[in-house]
Design a protein around this motif. Structure first.
Motif, PDB file in Angstrom:
ATOM      1  N   CYS A 121      16.522  22.365 -10.514  1.00 23.21           N
ATOM      2  CA  CYS A 121      16.485  23.061 -11.892  1.00 23.21           C
ATOM      3  C   CYS A 121      15.249  23.439 -11.832  1.00 23.21           C
ATOM      4  O   CYS A 121      14.197  22.743 -11.508  1.00 23.21           O
ATOM      5  N   GLN A 122      14.943  24.469 -12.329  1.00 25.70           N
ATOM      6  CA  GLN A 122      13.296  25.040 -12.384  1.00 25.70           C
ATOM      7  C   GLN A 122      12.496  24.365 -13.315  1.00 25.70           C
ATOM      8  O   GLN A 122      11.380  24.370 -13.103  1.00 25.70           O
ATOM      9  N   ILE A 123      13.278  23.318 -14.240  1.00 23.65           N
ATOM     10  CA  ILE A 123      12.185  22.637 -14.998  1.00 23.65           C
ATOM     11  C   ILE A 123      12.037  21.397 -14.528  1.00 23.65           C
ATOM     12  O   ILE A 123      11.062  20.527 -15.033  1.00 23.65           O
ATOM     13  N   LEU A 124      12.272  20.986 -13.391  1.00 24.50           N
ATOM     14  CA  LEU A 124      11.946  19.808 -12.613  1.00 24.50           C
ATOM     15  C   LEU A 124      10.650  19.739 -11.851  1.00 24.50           C
ATOM     16  O   LEU A 124      10.081  20.886 -11.856  1.00 24.50           O
ATOM     17  N   SER A 125       9.909  18.630 -11.541  1.00 25.08           N
ATOM     18  CA  SER A 125       8.945  18.623 -10.747  1.00 25.08           C
ATOM     19  C   SER A 125       9.003  19.413  -9.545  1.00 25.08           C
ATOM     20  O   SER A 125      10.149  19.236  -8.661  1.00 25.08           O
ATOM     21  N   ASN A 126       8.044  19.858  -8.887  1.00 25.34           N
ATOM     22  CA  ASN A 126       7.993  20.577  -7.624  1.00 25.34           C
ATOM     23  C   ASN A 126       8.346  19.448  -6.452  1.00 25.34           C
ATOM     24  O   ASN A 126       7.605  18.883  -6.288  1.00 25.34           O
ATOM     25  N   PRO A 127       9.233  20.017  -5.653  1.00 20.54           N
ATOM     26  CA  PRO A 127       9.797  18.925  -4.566  1.00 20.54           C
ATOM     27  C   PRO A 127       8.787  19.273  -3.270  1.00 20.54           C
ATOM     28  O   PRO A 127       8.718  20.706  -2.929  1.00 20.54           O
ATOM     29  N   THR A 128       8.350  18.163  -2.596  1.00 13.88           N
ATOM     30  CA  THR A 128       7.827  18.170  -1.275  1.00 13.88           C
ATOM     31  C   THR A 128       8.666  17.765  -0.327  1.00 13.88           C
ATOM     32  O   THR A 128       9.377  16.603  -0.516  1.00 13.88           O
ATOM     33  N   PRO A 129       9.035  18.556   0.932  1.00 13.72           N
ATOM     34  CA  PRO A 129       9.788  17.797   1.811  1.00 13.72           C
ATOM     35  C   PRO A 129       9.185  16.778   2.722  1.00 13.72           C
ATOM     36  O   PRO A 129       7.878  16.533   2.640  1.00 13.72           O
ATOM     37  N   THR A 130       9.989  15.856   3.382  1.00 16.10           N
ATOM     38  CA  THR A 130       9.539  14.991   4.355  1.00 16.10           C
ATOM     39  C   THR A 130       9.444  15.840   5.678  1.00 16.10           C
ATOM     40  O   THR A 130      10.537  16.516   5.932  1.00 16.10           O
ATOM     41  N   ILE A 131       8.486  15.983   6.223  1.00  9.02           N
ATOM     42  CA  ILE A 131       8.244  16.516   7.642  1.00  9.02           C
ATOM     43  C   ILE A 131       7.984  15.765   8.619  1.00  9.02           C
ATOM     44  O   ILE A 131       7.446  14.765   8.790  1.00  9.02           O
ATOM     45  N   VAL A 132       9.036  15.725   9.869  1.00 10.78           N
ATOM     46  CA  VAL A 132       8.915  15.012  11.061  1.00 10.78           C
ATOM     47  C   VAL A 132       7.614  15.204  12.060  1.00 10.78           C
ATOM     48  O   VAL A 132       7.094  14.159  12.299  1.00 10.78           O
ATOM     49  N   SER A 133       7.225  16.164  12.117  1.00  6.60           N
ATOM     50  CA  SER A 133       6.246  16.622  13.257  1.00  6.60           C
ATOM     51  C   SER A 133       5.086  16.409  12.550  1.00  6.60           C
ATOM     52  O   SER A 133       4.873  16.794  11.273  1.00  6.60           O
ATOM     53  N   ALA A 134       3.939  15.785  13.079  1.00  8.54           N
ATOM     54  CA  ALA A 134       2.658  15.905  12.670  1.00  8.54           C
ATOM     55  C   ALA A 134       1.739  17.191  12.981  1.00  8.54           C
ATOM     56  O   ALA A 134       0.808  17.544  12.683  1.00  8.54           O
ATOM     57  N   ALA A 135       2.535  18.002  13.663  1.00  7.80           N
ATOM     58  CA  ALA A 135       1.817  19.261  14.171  1.00  7.80           C
ATOM     59  C   ALA A 135       1.875  20.077  12.881  1.00  7.80           C
ATOM     60  O   ALA A 135       2.560  20.211  12.336  1.00  7.80           O
ATOM     61  N   PRO A 136       0.624  20.866  12.833  1.00  8.14           N
ATOM     62  CA  PRO A 136       0.388  21.852  11.965  1.00  8.14           C
ATOM     63  C   PRO A 136       1.503  23.007  11.861  1.00  8.14           C
ATOM     64  O   PRO A 136       2.001  23.255  12.887  1.00  8.14           O
ATOM     65  N   GLY A 137       2.045  23.161  10.808  1.00 11.57           N
ATOM     66  CA  GLY A 137       3.168  24.476  10.761  1.00 11.57           C
ATOM     67  C   GLY A 137       2.993  25.188   9.489  1.00 11.57           C
ATOM     68  O   GLY A 137       2.236  24.823   8.551  1.00 11.57           O
ATOM     69  N   TYR A 138       4.135  25.818   9.011  1.00  8.88           N
ATOM     70  CA  TYR A 138       4.175  26.510   7.896  1.00  8.88           C
ATOM     71  C   TYR A 138       5.778  26.569   7.524  1.00  8.88           C
ATOM     72  O   TYR A 138       6.377  26.513   8.232  1.00  8.88           O
ATOM     73  N   PHE A 139       5.878  27.112   6.101  1.00 10.31           N
ATOM     74  CA  PHE A 139       7.146  27.256   5.632  1.00 10.31           C
ATOM     75  C   PHE A 139       7.372  28.813   5.344  1.00 10.31           C
ATOM     76  O   PHE A 139       6.359  29.316   4.517  1.00 10.31           O
ATOM     77  N   TYR A 140       8.462  29.383   5.057  1.00  9.65           N
ATOM     78  CA  TYR A 140       8.892  30.548   4.481  1.00  9.65           C
ATOM     79  C   TYR A 140      10.152  30.623   4.249  1.00  9.65           C
ATOM     80  O   TYR A 140      10.990  29.617   4.586  1.00  9.65           O
ATOM     81  N   SER A 141      10.643  31.441   3.450  1.00 10.99           N
ATOM     82  CA  SER A 141      11.898  31.752   2.795  1.00 10.99           C
ATOM     83  C   SER A 141      12.361  33.252   2.498  1.00 10.99           C
ATOM     84  O   SER A 141      11.723  34.087   2.527  1.00 10.99           O
ATOM     85  N   THR A 142      13.681  33.189   2.152  1.00 13.04           N
ATOM     86  CA  THR A 142      14.290  34.527   1.794  1.00 13.04           C
ATOM     87  C   THR A 142      13.744  34.828   0.569  1.00 13.04           C
ATOM     88  O   THR A 142      13.113  33.969  -0.188  1.00 13.04           O
ATOM     89  N   PRO A 143      13.567  36.248   0.246  1.00 20.05           N
ATOM     90  CA  PRO A 143      12.655  36.541  -0.950  1.00 20.05           C
ATOM     91  C   PRO A 143      13.213  35.922  -2.418  1.00 20.05           C
ATOM     92  O   PRO A 143      14.461  35.560  -2.474  1.00 20.05           O
ATOM     93  N   GLY A 144      12.274  35.424  -3.166  1.00 22.20           N
ATOM     94  CA  GLY A 144      12.546  35.081  -4.446  1.00 22.20           C
ATOM     95  C   GLY A 144      12.271  33.552  -4.688  1.00 22.20           C
ATOM     96  O   GLY A 144      12.087  32.983  -5.616  1.00 22.20           O
ATOM     97  N   LEU A 145      11.836  32.939  -3.559  1.00 23.52           N
ATOM     98  CA  LEU A 145      11.740  31.416  -3.732  1.00 23.52           C
ATOM     99  C   LEU A 145       9.938  31.553  -3.426  1.00 23.52           C
ATOM    100  O   LEU A 145       9.511  32.325  -2.678  1.00 23.52           O
ATOM    101  N   SER A 146       9.421  30.577  -4.290  1.00 29.38           N
ATOM    102  CA  SER A 146       7.991  30.609  -4.198  1.00 29.38           C
ATOM    103  C   SER A 146       7.466  29.195  -3.874  1.00 29.38           C
ATOM    104  O   SER A 146       7.870  28.225  -4.388  1.00 29.38           O
ATOM    105  N   PHE A 147       6.391  29.199  -2.815  1.00 33.97           N
ATOM    106  CA  PHE A 147       6.005  27.886  -2.636  1.00 33.97           C
ATOM    107  C   PHE A 147       4.660  27.648  -3.317  1.00 33.97           C
ATOM    108  O   PHE A 147       3.689  28.637  -3.332  1.00 33.97           O
ATOM    109  N   SER A 148       4.370  26.293  -3.780  1.00 29.95           N
ATOM    110  CA  SER A 148       3.037  26.033  -4.103  1.00 29.95           C
ATOM    111  C   SER A 148       2.144  25.988  -3.034  1.00 29.95           C
ATOM    112  O   SER A 148       0.896  26.238  -3.157  1.00 29.95           O
ATOM    113  N   ASP A 149       2.648  25.502  -1.785  1.00 31.46           N
ATOM    114  CA  ASP A 149       1.831  25.342  -0.700  1.00 31.46           C
ATOM    115  C   ASP A 149       2.734  25.545   0.489  1.00 31.46           C
ATOM    116  O   ASP A 149       3.577  24.985   0.618  1.00 31.46           O
TER     117      ASP A 149
END
Length: 107
Positions: free
Chosen positions: A31-59
């Protein structure tokens, strides 16, 4: 008889395994009113996230979703892990739009 002299050389090839881009969010629906979720990432290598339009990332590096800035909808989030030998994994997420309550006019 003439011909070309034999020519041999040796070299070493190093094959590096791809970085594991696996990730998971605590839930697949928010729900939009919840705290912003952060995923658990397996790799320690630096990477990045992206999504289909309409989703906003804090980071986009950590993958933290900005729920209040996102539009309620279903999304496919992609994580690209590493720059050399990179790997790509997708994960579906649903954002439920915050309910707007109209309390009426207190006249």
């Amino acid at each position: 008889m003439g011909g070309c002299p034999s020519n041999t050389s040796s070299f070493t090839i190093t094959i590096n395994p791809s970085n594991d881009a696996s990730f998971s969010y605590p839930s697949s629906s928010y729900c939009q009113i919840l705290s912003n979720p952060t995923p658990t990432i397996v790799s320690a290598a630096p990477g990045y996230f992206y999504s289909t339009p309409g989703l906003s990332f804090s980071d986009s590096v950590t993958g933290q979703i900005n729920l209040s800035a996102s539009i309620g909808n279903s999304y496919i989030i992609t994580h690209v892990s590493g720059t050399v030998c990179s790997d790509t994994i997708t994960h579906p997420v649903f954002i439920d739009a915050a309910a707007m309550i109209n309390a009426g006019n207190n006249a």
